[in-house]
Write a protein that holds these residues in place. Structure first.
Motif, PDB file in Angstrom:
ATOM      1  N   TYR A  93     -10.152   4.138   4.058  1.00  0.00           N
ATOM      2  CA  TYR A  93      -9.871   2.799   3.554  1.00  0.00           C
ATOM      3  C   TYR A  93      -9.394   1.897   4.689  1.00  0.00           C
ATOM      4  O   TYR A  93      -8.578   2.316   5.525  1.00  0.00           O
ATOM      5  CB  TYR A  93      -8.802   2.850   2.463  1.00  0.00           C
ATOM      6  CG  TYR A  93      -9.233   3.619   1.232  1.00  0.00           C
ATOM      7  CD1 TYR A  93      -9.674   2.961   0.098  1.00  0.00           C
ATOM      8  CD2 TYR A  93      -9.222   5.022   1.217  1.00  0.00           C
ATOM      9  CE1 TYR A  93     -10.078   3.663  -1.036  1.00  0.00           C
ATOM     10  CE2 TYR A  93      -9.627   5.728   0.094  1.00  0.00           C
ATOM     11  CZ  TYR A  93     -10.048   5.039  -1.029  1.00  0.00           C
ATOM     12  OH  TYR A  93     -10.454   5.740  -2.140  1.00  0.00           O
ATOM     13  N   ALA A 151       0.829  -1.207   0.000  1.00  0.00           N
ATOM     14  CA  ALA A 151       0.000   0.000   0.000  1.00  0.00           C
ATOM     15  C   ALA A 151       0.863   1.255   0.000  1.00  0.00           C
ATOM     16  O   ALA A 151       0.528   2.259  -0.650  1.00  0.00           O
ATOM     17  CB  ALA A 151      -0.929  -0.002   1.206  1.00  0.00           C
ATOM     18  N   ASN A 204      -7.469  -1.559   5.375  1.00  0.00           N
ATOM     19  CA  ASN A 204      -6.575  -2.560   4.778  1.00  0.00           C
ATOM     20  C   ASN A 204      -6.478  -2.408   3.262  1.00  0.00           C
ATOM     21  O   ASN A 204      -6.492  -3.378   2.503  1.00  0.00           O
ATOM     22  CB  ASN A 204      -7.019  -3.974   5.162  1.00  0.00           C
ATOM     23  CG  ASN A 204      -6.807  -4.247   6.651  1.00  0.00           C
ATOM     24  OD1 ASN A 204      -5.811  -3.839   7.232  1.00  0.00           O
ATOM     25  ND2 ASN A 204      -7.767  -4.935   7.260  1.00  0.00           N
ATOM     26  N   ASP A 205      -6.377  -1.159   2.822  1.00  0.00           N
ATOM     27  CA  ASP A 205      -6.178  -0.858   1.403  1.00  0.00           C
ATOM     28  C   ASP A 205      -5.517   0.508   1.303  1.00  0.00           C
ATOM     29  O   ASP A 205      -5.648   1.353   2.201  1.00  0.00           O
ATOM     30  CB  ASP A 205      -7.518  -0.854   0.659  1.00  0.00           C
ATOM     31  CG  ASP A 205      -7.357  -1.024  -0.849  1.00  0.00           C
ATOM     32  OD1 ASP A 205      -6.201  -1.077  -1.319  1.00  0.00           O
ATOM     33  OD2 ASP A 205      -8.373  -1.107  -1.549  1.00  0.00           O
ATOM     34  N   LYS A 206      -4.822   0.740   0.191  1.00  0.00           N
ATOM     35  CA  LYS A 206      -4.197   2.038  -0.040  1.00  0.00           C
ATOM     36  C   LYS A 206      -5.273   3.121  -0.168  1.00  0.00           C
ATOM     37  O   LYS A 206      -6.399   2.839  -0.580  1.00  0.00           O
ATOM     38  CB  LYS A 206      -3.325   1.996  -1.293  1.00  0.00           C
ATOM     39  CG  LYS A 206      -4.085   1.686  -2.571  1.00  0.00           C
ATOM     40  CD  LYS A 206      -3.148   1.608  -3.756  1.00  0.00           C
ATOM     41  CE  LYS A 206      -3.860   1.181  -5.026  1.00  0.00           C
ATOM     42  NZ  LYS A 206      -4.889   2.093  -5.498  1.00  0.00           N
TER      43      LYS A 206
END
Length: 546
Positions: A484, A315, A486-488
């Protein structure tokens, strides 16, 4: 004349082409790149459908090869703005009166043209003029813009269908009128899709528009205008006004009594100036103008000790360095727990070791050039300051070279002071800064994240512990308009994550949703009574019985 009430096609997100080696899509895009490189384009202002060549020009160059000139654009000024206002006002009546199905058809046709015969042209123009690699151009100039066209039509249809209740012998209606005047759209260099959405979203709702494209991305903007022209957009609905200095268009546009709205993406400083100028001119206008703007961000990634190391590292690399960090959503401040930071650091370094920097025509290059000399100088000044500072150190990257193109190596700074400049100031380049916090101060770190920046655009939390995720969501509720887990914090998709932030990141009117479109109409409530009263009196007004 038809009395049908057609339903528009239900939208779906445009599939992203992979451009894999040996594919027809890759070969076609490479061919279009060669063709555009071999041409020189003379870009006029376009007012009421007529090309206007003013003679005052600026060259459009390739950022990754600044000796290569793609063409020049002609500057619009006060005279051209006055002509454009007249053209917008002349086109307004017929455009506003056009059946929505007919307006919608124009933008649905634009979407299909872009998905098909125009795709390689817009992608190649974006790659050459803005130094985007094939994937970044594809998700922007093709997929996102196609999605804007299709989903905006869908949301507009839903908005028009939203009608009030009608009890009894009356019929209540809501008319969604276009604004009384023209809309000024001021667009940025970094996303061709935003350059397309800002003038077309108000136009879809029946408004006429003056469009000032970014002087740093007028090349792709011109091809986009020609696409709309082929789709059947009537003359004068959108008037194309390139200029080297934004004030040359903005000042005379804001001085007009017919100014009714601003659709803006750019720097906070410019937006503040425009808002102040509008406020000073309020007595001039026929109506209070609509102001919609998205400015910037100082976007964050916070990792908890329970986070997945590889996911965090990936990420960081993608969120910070895709399109050279020139995204208002790019992750430019990182808060990493001491216990797992050594592992994250090692994985980030390992991934960066495999990244190459160079021209986007070479598809193996993940990172390309920043947009121009001004950006190069501003970004490298932060790198030089960090190299000389006692409060920070460069732990990855830091090299740069502008001899052929404006290339800056992906750079990671470690700040010993959480309020070091690169933790607080928007850089808009391939530079991110990490602050390492003690594991037992996660709550205090969330406070730090919320209070450090005046912006509130995007942010991300990485953790496996669900209670921690909830804690971060609650504490950082106002810190990001797009959050977000666990995401960029980049890559919002139209129809999935409507985009926008508050605080100093803008008015949070969520491009890619009905929330944006509703700003470009002025509702009128209409009541029709079928059996009107014929005398003033009411039962309560009668005398009591004897």
């Amino acid at each position: 004349m038809t009395n049908a009430r057609p339903s528009t096609p239900p939208p779906s997100n445009e599939p992203v082409r992979a451009y894999a080696p040996g594919s027809d899509a890759r070969a076609a895009l490479q061919q279009r790149l060669r063709e555009l490189r071999g041409q020189r384009v003379d870009v006029p202002a376009i007012i009421g459908g007529e090309a206007v060549f003013t003679g005052a020009t600026t060259e459009m160059v390739v950022p990754h090869e600044h000796s290569h000139v793609l063409g020049e654009f002609h500057h619009a000024g006060a005279d051209e703005v006055a002509q454009a206002i007249d053209a917008a006002q002349a086109a307004k009546g017929e455009w506003a009166a056009m059946d929505f199905a007919d307006r919608a058809a124009i933008f649905l046709r634009a979407a299909d043209l872009l998905a098909g015969p125009w795709r390689d042209t817009l992608n190649a123009a974006t790659m050459l003029g803005q130094s985007k690699n094939a994937h970044q151009a594809e998700i922007d100039a093709a997929c996102e813009l196609i999605d804007f066209f299709r989903f905006n039509v869908h949301y507009a249809e839903q908005l028009y269908a939203e009608q009030p209740n009608s009890p009894g012998a009356a019929w209540n209606q809501m008319q969604y009128r276009p604004l009384e005047g023209f809309v000024l759209a001021v667009t940025p260099f970094n996303f061709t899709s935003i350059q397309g959405n800002l003038p077309t979203a108000p136009a879809l709702m029946g408004n006429t528009v003056l469009w000032k494209p970014s002087e740093r991305a007028t090349y792709a903007a011109y091809f986009l205008y020609k696409l709309l022209e082929e789709a059947g957009l009537p003359d004068g609905v959108i008037n194309f006004l390139p200029a080297e200095n934004g004030a040359d268009v903005g000042d005379p546009a804001l001085a007009s009594e017919h100014f009714a709205g601003l659709h803006f993406t750019g720097s906070a400083g410019t937006f503040n100036h425009l808002w102040s100028s509008i406020g000073e001119r309020l007595p001039t206008y026929r109506t209070y103008p609509t102001i919609v703007g998205e400015t910037g961000g100082k976007d964050f990634i916070v990792a908890h000790a329970s986070a997945d190391v590889d996911a965090v590292a990936t990420a960081i690399v993608r969120g910070s360095f895709e399109y050279q960090g020139q995204k208002c959503s790019a992750s430019s401040r990182l808060y990493m727990p001491a216990s797992i930071w050594p592992e994250i650091r090692a994985e980030v370094a390992a991934q960066l070791d495999t990244i190459t920097t160079g021209p986007p025509e070479d598809f193996t290059n993940f990172v390309n050039a920043v947009i121009d000399q001004r950006a190069f100088d501003e970004i490298t000044a932060y790198i030089d300051a960090a190299a000389a500072s006692d409060d920070a150190e460069i732990i990855m990257g830091g090299a740069y070279d502008d001899s052929d193109g404006y290339f800056i190596e992906p750079t990671v700074i470690q700040a010993h002071d959480p309020h070091y400049a690169t933790m607080e100031e928007e850089i808009f380049g391939p530079v991110t800064t990490v602050y390492v916090y003690p594991d037992d101060d996660f709550a205090g770190t969330l406070d730090l994240v919320d209070e450090t920046s005046p912006y509130a655009l995007t942010g991300a939390i990485f953790a496996r512990d669900r209670a921690v995720i909830r804690q971060a969501m609650d504490r950082l509720e106002q810190a990001a308009g797009n959050f977000y887990i666990n995401d960029k914090p980049t890559g919002a998709v139209v129809g999935q994550q409507p985009f926008g932030g508050a605080r100093r990141s803008g008015t949070n009117d969520k491009a890619g949703s009905w929330l944006n479109l509703v700003r470009w109409v002025s509702p009128r409530a209409i009541k029709e009574t079928f059996t009107p009263a014929t005398h003033y009196s009411y039962p309560w007004n009668a005398p009591d019985a004897a």
